[in-house]
Design a protein around this motif. Structure first.
Motif, PDB file in Angstrom:
ATOM      1  N   LEU A  33       0.819  -1.209   0.000  1.00 30.15           N
ATOM      2  CA  LEU A  33       0.000   0.000   0.000  1.00 30.15           C
ATOM      3  C   LEU A  33       0.856   1.264   0.000  1.00 30.15           C
ATOM      4  CD1 LEU A  33      -2.936  -0.794   2.448  1.00 30.15           C
ATOM      5  CD2 LEU A  33      -3.002  -0.615  -0.030  1.00 30.15           C
ATOM      6  N   ALA A  34       1.890   1.275   0.834  1.00 30.11           N
ATOM      7  CA  ALA A  34       2.745   2.460   0.941  1.00 30.11           C
ATOM      8  C   ALA A  34       3.498   2.727  -0.359  1.00 30.11           C
ATOM      9  CB  ALA A  34       3.718   2.289   2.096  1.00 30.11           C
ATOM     10  N   THR A  35       4.074   1.689  -0.942  1.00 30.09           N
ATOM     11  CA  THR A  35       4.835   1.898  -2.171  1.00 30.09           C
ATOM     12  C   THR A  35       3.922   2.256  -3.346  1.00 30.09           C
ATOM     13  OG1 THR A  35       4.858  -0.492  -2.545  1.00 30.09           O
ATOM     14  CG2 THR A  35       6.818   0.493  -1.546  1.00 30.09           C
ATOM     15  N   SER A  36       2.734   1.684  -3.390  1.00 30.20           N
ATOM     16  CA  SER A  36       1.825   2.030  -4.488  1.00 30.20           C
ATOM     17  C   SER A  36       1.322   3.463  -4.353  1.00 30.20           C
ATOM     18  CB  SER A  36       0.655   1.045  -4.566  1.00 30.20           C
ATOM     19  OG  SER A  36      -0.164   1.144  -3.427  1.00 30.20           O
ATOM     20  N   LYS A  37       1.105   3.914  -3.131  1.00 27.67           N
ATOM     21  CA  LYS A  37       0.671   5.294  -2.911  1.00 27.67           C
ATOM     22  C   LYS A  37       1.764   6.268  -3.357  1.00 27.67           C
ATOM     23  CE  LYS A  37      -1.262   8.344   0.596  1.00 27.67           C
ATOM     24  NZ  LYS A  37      -1.753   8.445   1.967  1.00 27.67           N
ATOM     25  N   ARG A  38       3.018   5.962  -2.997  1.00 29.95           N
ATOM     26  CA  ARG A  38       4.130   6.824  -3.403  1.00 29.95           C
ATOM     27  C   ARG A  38       4.324   6.770  -4.912  1.00 29.95           C
ATOM     28  NH1 ARG A  38       6.534  11.406  -3.451  1.00 29.95           N
ATOM     29  NH2 ARG A  38       8.733  11.256  -3.976  1.00 29.95           N
ATOM     30  N   PRO A  48      11.240  12.675  -7.518  1.00 28.15           N
ATOM     31  CA  PRO A  48      11.869  11.570  -6.786  1.00 28.15           C
ATOM     32  C   PRO A  48      12.860  12.093  -5.750  1.00 28.15           C
ATOM     33  CG  PRO A  48      11.973  11.203  -9.164  1.00 28.15           C
ATOM     34  CD  PRO A  48      11.489  12.598  -8.953  1.00 28.15           C
ATOM     35  N   LYS A  49      12.962  11.422  -4.630  1.00 29.72           N
ATOM     36  CA  LYS A  49      13.837  11.849  -3.544  1.00 29.72           C
ATOM     37  C   LYS A  49      15.166  11.097  -3.541  1.00 29.72           C
ATOM     38  CE  LYS A  49       9.989  13.267  -0.761  1.00 29.72           C
ATOM     39  NZ  LYS A  49       9.743  13.895   0.493  1.00 29.72           N
ATOM     40  N   PRO A  58       7.961   4.042 -11.832  1.00 37.49           N
ATOM     41  CA  PRO A  58       7.602   4.708 -10.570  1.00 37.49           C
ATOM     42  C   PRO A  58       7.593   3.779  -9.353  1.00 37.49           C
ATOM     43  CG  PRO A  58       6.159   5.454 -12.314  1.00 37.49           C
ATOM     44  CD  PRO A  58       6.989   4.341 -12.887  1.00 37.49           C
ATOM     45  N   LEU A  59       7.157   2.551  -9.512  1.00 36.46           N
ATOM     46  CA  LEU A  59       7.129   1.629  -8.376  1.00 36.46           C
ATOM     47  C   LEU A  59       8.545   1.292  -7.902  1.00 36.46           C
ATOM     48  CD1 LEU A  59       5.438   0.030  -6.395  1.00 36.46           C
ATOM     49  CD2 LEU A  59       5.453  -1.863  -8.029  1.00 36.46           C
ATOM     50  N   SER A  60       9.462   1.109  -8.829  1.00 35.38           N
ATOM     51  CA  SER A  60      10.852   0.835  -8.464  1.00 35.38           C
ATOM     52  C   SER A  60      11.468   2.015  -7.726  1.00 35.38           C
ATOM     53  CB  SER A  60      11.678   0.531  -9.710  1.00 35.38           C
ATOM     54  OG  SER A  60      11.213  -0.629 -10.341  1.00 35.38           O
ATOM     55  N   ILE A  61      11.145   3.219  -8.167  1.00 31.50           N
ATOM     56  CA  ILE A  61      11.636   4.431  -7.496  1.00 31.50           C
ATOM     57  C   ILE A  61      11.059   4.506  -6.090  1.00 31.50           C
ATOM     58  CG2 ILE A  61      11.656   6.951  -7.544  1.00 31.50           C
ATOM     59  CD1 ILE A  61      11.456   6.701 -10.647  1.00 31.50           C
ATOM     60  N   ALA A  62       9.767   4.226  -5.951  1.00 31.19           N
ATOM     61  CA  ALA A  62       9.112   4.281  -4.640  1.00 31.19           C
ATOM     62  C   ALA A  62       9.729   3.274  -3.668  1.00 31.19           C
ATOM     63  CB  ALA A  62       7.611   4.016  -4.792  1.00 31.19           C
ATOM     64  N   ILE A  63      10.026   2.086  -4.139  1.00 27.07           N
ATOM     65  CA  ILE A  63      10.656   1.069  -3.293  1.00 27.07           C
ATOM     66  C   ILE A  63      12.042   1.530  -2.875  1.00 27.07           C
ATOM     67  CG2 ILE A  63      11.633  -1.273  -3.290  1.00 27.07           C
ATOM     68  CD1 ILE A  63       9.211  -2.079  -5.057  1.00 27.07           C
ATOM     69  N   ASP A  64      12.789   2.097  -3.811  1.00 24.73           N
ATOM     70  CA  ASP A  64      14.133   2.585  -3.513  1.00 24.73           C
ATOM     71  C   ASP A  64      14.095   3.716  -2.483  1.00 24.73           C
ATOM     72  OD1 ASP A  64      16.902   2.487  -3.872  1.00 24.73           O
ATOM     73  OD2 ASP A  64      16.861   4.026  -5.443  1.00 24.73           O
ATOM     74  N   GLU A  65      13.139   4.626  -2.626  1.00 27.17           N
ATOM     75  CA  GLU A  65      12.991   5.723  -1.662  1.00 27.17           C
ATOM     76  C   GLU A  65      12.691   5.189  -0.268  1.00 27.17           C
ATOM     77  OE1 GLU A  65      11.257   9.354  -4.449  1.00 27.17           O
ATOM     78  OE2 GLU A  65       9.861   8.092  -3.362  1.00 27.17           O
ATOM     79  N   LEU A  66      11.815   4.240  -0.186  1.00 26.68           N
ATOM     80  CA  LEU A  66      11.441   3.652   1.103  1.00 26.68           C
ATOM     81  C   LEU A  66      12.631   2.929   1.737  1.00 26.68           C
ATOM     82  CD1 LEU A  66       8.975   3.286   2.953  1.00 26.68           C
ATOM     83  CD2 LEU A  66       8.549   1.140   1.797  1.00 26.68           C
ATOM     84  N   GLN A  70      14.189   7.748   2.570  1.00 27.13           N
ATOM     85  CA  GLN A  70      13.822   9.077   2.086  1.00 27.13           C
ATOM     86  C   GLN A  70      12.327   9.342   2.223  1.00 27.13           C
ATOM     87  OE1 GLN A  70      16.141  11.353   1.122  1.00 27.13           O
ATOM     88  NE2 GLN A  70      17.567   9.788   1.816  1.00 27.13           N
ATOM     89  N   VAL A  71      11.549   8.273   2.318  1.00 27.05           N
ATOM     90  CA  VAL A  71      10.105   8.368   2.484  1.00 27.05           C
ATOM     91  C   VAL A  71       9.744   7.572   3.732  1.00 27.05           C
ATOM     92  CG1 VAL A  71       7.866   7.777   1.473  1.00 27.05           C
ATOM     93  CG2 VAL A  71       9.704   8.585   0.010  1.00 27.05           C
ATOM     94  N   LYS A  72       8.916   8.147   4.583  1.00 24.77           N
ATOM     95  CA  LYS A  72       8.507   7.489   5.826  1.00 24.77           C
ATOM     96  C   LYS A  72       7.047   7.072   5.728  1.00 24.77           C
ATOM     97  CE  LYS A  72      12.358   8.498   7.930  1.00 24.77           C
ATOM     98  NZ  LYS A  72      13.396   7.521   7.933  1.00 24.77           N
ATOM     99  N   ILE A  73       6.725   5.955   6.339  1.00 20.27           N
ATOM    100  CA  ILE A  73       5.341   5.495   6.427  1.00 20.27           C
ATOM    101  C   ILE A  73       4.805   5.968   7.763  1.00 20.27           C
ATOM    102  CG2 ILE A  73       3.805   3.501   6.543  1.00 20.27           C
ATOM    103  CD1 ILE A  73       5.789   2.002   4.797  1.00 20.27           C
ATOM    104  N   MET A  74       3.728   6.719   7.716  1.00 16.80           N
ATOM    105  CA  MET A  74       3.110   7.228   8.926  1.00 16.80           C
ATOM    106  C   MET A  74       2.064   6.231   9.415  1.00 16.80           C
ATOM    107  SD  MET A  74       4.741   9.992   9.171  1.00 16.80           S
ATOM    108  CE  MET A  74       3.916  10.813  10.487  1.00 16.80           C
ATOM    109  N   PRO A  75       1.972   6.029  10.731  1.00 11.38           N
ATOM    110  CA  PRO A  75       0.904   5.171  11.257  1.00 11.38           C
ATOM    111  C   PRO A  75      -0.460   5.726  10.850  1.00 11.38           C
ATOM    112  CG  PRO A  75       2.504   5.638  12.960  1.00 11.38           C
ATOM    113  CD  PRO A  75       2.850   6.502  11.783  1.00 11.38           C
ATOM    114  N   GLU A  76      -1.425   4.863  10.709  1.00 11.53           N
ATOM    115  CA  GLU A  76      -2.746   5.249  10.211  1.00 11.53           C
ATOM    116  C   GLU A  76      -3.393   6.358  11.037  1.00 11.53           C
ATOM    117  OE1 GLU A  76      -6.532   2.743   9.180  1.00 11.53           O
ATOM    118  OE2 GLU A  76      -4.719   1.683   8.569  1.00 11.53           O
ATOM    119  N   GLU A  77      -3.238   6.324  12.357  1.00 10.54           N
ATOM    120  CA  GLU A  77      -3.868   7.332  13.219  1.00 10.54           C
ATOM    121  C   GLU A  77      -3.335   8.733  12.924  1.00 10.54           C
ATOM    122  OE1 GLU A  77      -1.985   4.717  15.007  1.00 10.54           O
ATOM    123  OE2 GLU A  77      -3.705   3.458  14.537  1.00 10.54           O
TER     124      GLU A  77
END
Length: 84
Positions: A33-38, A48-49, A58-66, A70-77
């Motif tokens: 979910l996180a990588t697809s959103k990015r 790209p960061k 784009p998906l490969s870039i998102a995975i690399d960023e994570l 460079q990209v953080k996943i925020m808790p749902e709350e």
């Protein structure tokens, strides 16, 4: 084989979490979910960061960023709290 693996990504994302906190990511589904959103953000025109993105999807870039933090996943709350 995909590099980095799901388990490696989960370890990297949860690395900053304290021992007494619940991990930010606990399943492959959360990573997907996180990588697809990015990836959607990148498709929409976000910069790209990470470097070396020429010719990558784009998906490969998102995975690399994570993976590189460079990209953080925020808790749902926290994510929902910022939208209101």
């Amino acid at each position: 084989m995909i590099h980095p693996s799901y388990s490696e990504l989960i370890k990297v994302v949860n690395q900053g979490a304290e021992d007494d906190e619940t991990p930010v990511v606990s399943s492959r589904y959360s990573i997907v979910l996180a990588t697809s959103k990015r990836a959607r953000q990148l498709i929409a025109g976000a910069e790209p960061k990470v470097g070396g993105t020429h010719g990558k999807k784009p998906l490969s870039i998102a995975i690399d960023e994570l993976y590189k933090g460079q990209v953080k996943i925020m808790p749902e709350e926290e994510e929902k709290g910022g939208e209101e």
